[in-house]
Structures are given as C-alpha cells and as structure tokens.
Design an enzyme around this catalytic site. Sequence first.
Site, mmCIF file in Angstrom:
data_model
loop_
_atom_site.group_PDB
_atom_site.id
_atom_site.type_symbol
_atom_site.label_atom_id
_atom_site.label_comp_id
_atom_site.label_asym_id
_atom_site.label_seq_id
_atom_site.Cartn_x
_atom_site.Cartn_y
_atom_site.Cartn_z
ATOM 1 N N CYS A 1 7.408 -0.681 -2.609
ATOM 2 C CA CYS A 1 8.631 -1.456 -2.824
ATOM 3 C C CYS A 1 9.826 -0.985 -2.012
ATOM 4 O O CYS A 1 10.573 -1.810 -1.478
ATOM 5 C CB CYS A 1 8.977 -1.512 -4.306
ATOM 6 S SG CYS A 1 9.570 0.046 -5.007
ATOM 7 N N GLU B 1 0.848 -1.190 0.000
ATOM 8 C CA GLU B 1 0.000 0.000 0.000
ATOM 9 C C GLU B 1 0.886 1.243 0.000
ATOM 10 O O GLU B 1 2.047 1.193 0.425
ATOM 11 C CB GLU B 1 -0.951 0.012 1.203
ATOM 12 C CG GLU B 1 -0.287 -0.173 2.546
ATOM 13 C CD GLU B 1 -0.189 1.103 3.372
ATOM 14 O OE1 GLU B 1 -0.336 2.200 2.779
ATOM 15 O OE2 GLU B 1 0.024 1.002 4.595
ATOM 16 N N HIS C 1 11.669 0.908 -8.939
ATOM 17 C CA HIS C 1 11.286 -0.352 -8.292
ATOM 18 C C HIS C 1 12.509 -1.017 -7.696
ATOM 19 O O HIS C 1 13.472 -1.323 -8.398
ATOM 20 C CB HIS C 1 10.599 -1.307 -9.261
ATOM 21 C CG HIS C 1 10.119 -2.549 -8.575
ATOM 22 N ND1 HIS C 1 9.227 -2.517 -7.521
ATOM 23 C CD2 HIS C 1 10.436 -3.862 -8.754
ATOM 24 C CE1 HIS C 1 8.996 -3.742 -7.095
ATOM 25 N NE2 HIS C 1 9.724 -4.581 -7.818
ATOM 26 N N ASP D 1 11.443 -10.562 -4.366
ATOM 27 C CA ASP D 1 10.670 -9.328 -4.473
ATOM 28 C C ASP D 1 9.402 -9.487 -3.635
ATOM 29 O O ASP D 1 8.591 -10.377 -3.899
ATOM 30 C CB ASP D 1 10.312 -9.052 -5.940
ATOM 31 C CG ASP D 1 9.627 -7.713 -6.145
ATOM 32 O OD1 ASP D 1 9.341 -7.011 -5.153
ATOM 33 O OD2 ASP D 1 9.366 -7.360 -7.316
ATOM 34 N N ARG E 1 2.154 -2.176 12.211
ATOM 35 C CA ARG E 1 1.431 -3.153 11.398
ATOM 36 C C ARG E 1 0.803 -2.530 10.161
ATOM 37 O O ARG E 1 -0.267 -2.935 9.715
ATOM 38 C CB ARG E 1 0.380 -3.900 12.227
ATOM 39 C CG ARG E 1 0.939 -4.548 13.482
ATOM 40 C CD ARG E 1 -0.067 -5.412 14.203
ATOM 41 N NE ARG E 1 -0.353 -6.625 13.427
ATOM 42 C CZ ARG E 1 0.396 -7.727 13.451
ATOM 43 N NH1 ARG E 1 1.493 -7.780 14.202
ATOM 44 N NH2 ARG E 1 0.061 -8.786 12.736
#
Length: 292
Positions: free
Chosen positions: A89, A59, A129, A144, A84
């Site tokens: 990435c 997210e 990324h 990944d 939490r």
Amino acid sequence: MLHYPAAPDASTDDRDPAPDRAPFLTRYLARIGYTGPVTPTAEVLAALQAAHIAAIPFEAIDALTGAGIAIDDAAVEAKLVDRRRGGYCFEQNGLFLRVLQAIGFEAEAMLGRVRWMLADDAPATPRTHQVTLVTLDGRPWLADVGFGAAVPPQPLAMDSEAMQPTRHEEYRVLRRDFGWEVAARIGDAWQALYRLDDAPAPPIDRIVGNWYTSSHPDSHFTRQLVAARTTAEARYALRDNRLTTRLADGRTDRRYLTADEIERVLGEIFLLPTQRSWRPAIERAATAEIAG
C-alpha cells in the site's frame, strides 16, 4: 482449470491529443497500458484505478526476503514503473497519489488500521494502510490501489453509506466517530477492510507505518509470501503456496503449488520479473500450512 488473462488494454478512442506531462507520468501511463484522457474527472479516476490494479500487482517480497522497502518517490518510481515490480500500500498508493496530483486532482494521503479478517471487538491494529482521498466537485472519494485481493476495483463515495456495487464485491463506507470504516460484502456477511482516520497523513506517519509493515516481526509481510492482482474478469491471490482465483461471475478455484509452480505463477499471473534471490523464500512458502 480457470483461465488467467493478461493485463487488459485500458486504451480508449477518446484520447488526450497533446498532454503536458511530467516524464514520470508518461512512463507510468505506459506501465499501466492507459492511453485515454488525462484530466481530473471521475471517469478518468475510475479508469486509472482499474488499469493500475490490473497492471501493477500487489506484493511485498522485499519485506519477506529482508531486502527492505523504501517509499520515497524515486525508489517507488524505479521499482514499480521502471523495473515493473509490484508493491504494497505505501508504494502503490504513494505512486497513485503522485500521479493524481500531477494530473491535477485534488488528492491527499490518509492512513487507516487494517481490520480484514478480524472480529469487530479485536484489539486496535497499527495505522499501516495508506489510501488516497480525492475530492471531485466538493465530493470526497476513496481511491485505493493497494489492498491486495480485496482492493476496491473502483473509487468509493465517502459521503454515502449506501451499498456500492462493483464488478466484484459490493462495498460500503460508514461514517464513524474516528473517521470511516470501509467494508466489503463477502458471501452473505459484511467484512471490515480498514478504519480510516479523519485526517490527512503527513509523510512522517507514512514512513513510520512503512517501517513497521516492512520490518517488524509481527507484520505478516515479513513471514508470508503474498501477491494479488485484480482485473475486470477475476481476482488472483497468492498466500504462500495457495493460489486462489475468484472470477467475477462467482466461480472460485483454489489450489496448492510447488516451489516451481509458485515461481511460474509469479511471472505468468502476477506479471513479476522473478529474481533468483527469491528462490529460498519461494521454497519456504511451498512447505507452508495455511489455515482458513
């Protein structure tokens, strides 16, 4: 209506009797529900990757709300482990890299250019990324845990161009002049996920990539509500008000949500502790028109 399972228990009877762990590593393993061996092996790498993507959702809500995203170790640990939350990435794979190195894996960060849903001849995209290169017995593996709804469910061999089946899609890693191209079979066609540079990514490159991804107006994370989670049974993807569930057996469910429903699934499906400050962004997402 498809069933939405909770995060799976990644425990195993083959346990490490007396692990010598840094405090953050102990908290991380508890966060992902992993109680198996903690040794630098291929089996442990695969188990950790599967447990991570099932427990820690993808997210980027802090980019959407303007709260900002920090990727230093303390900030990522506090957000993804202690509070939490999920992350994207630079947070997810930054944390995973730190975990793997603490366990004793030979691992380093790499950067790539996202090509997901782009034509082969589309202009170059920025290096935004982050992934992890893990070397096991001299063999390179791609790990990944931060590519949303198309994240590889398991490590991918980087020294073979053969098709690599997983419990969800099939993947392949192709050697190119610039480095590697990682692709997944979507239906009957191969779709590139990203193109990786053939060089380690120093921290400053990751800082610049994170700044662009979390704050630039061209970044879709600053304009769309995005969340994803992958378990052994299913992939869940939220894009503004559209929730898509793809089961491992091929069944797919897609529906559009109201603001209240978006808030509910963020907690129930994506396991996020929803915050009152998110409500304006959720209400905007509920009115979105999504093409494609």
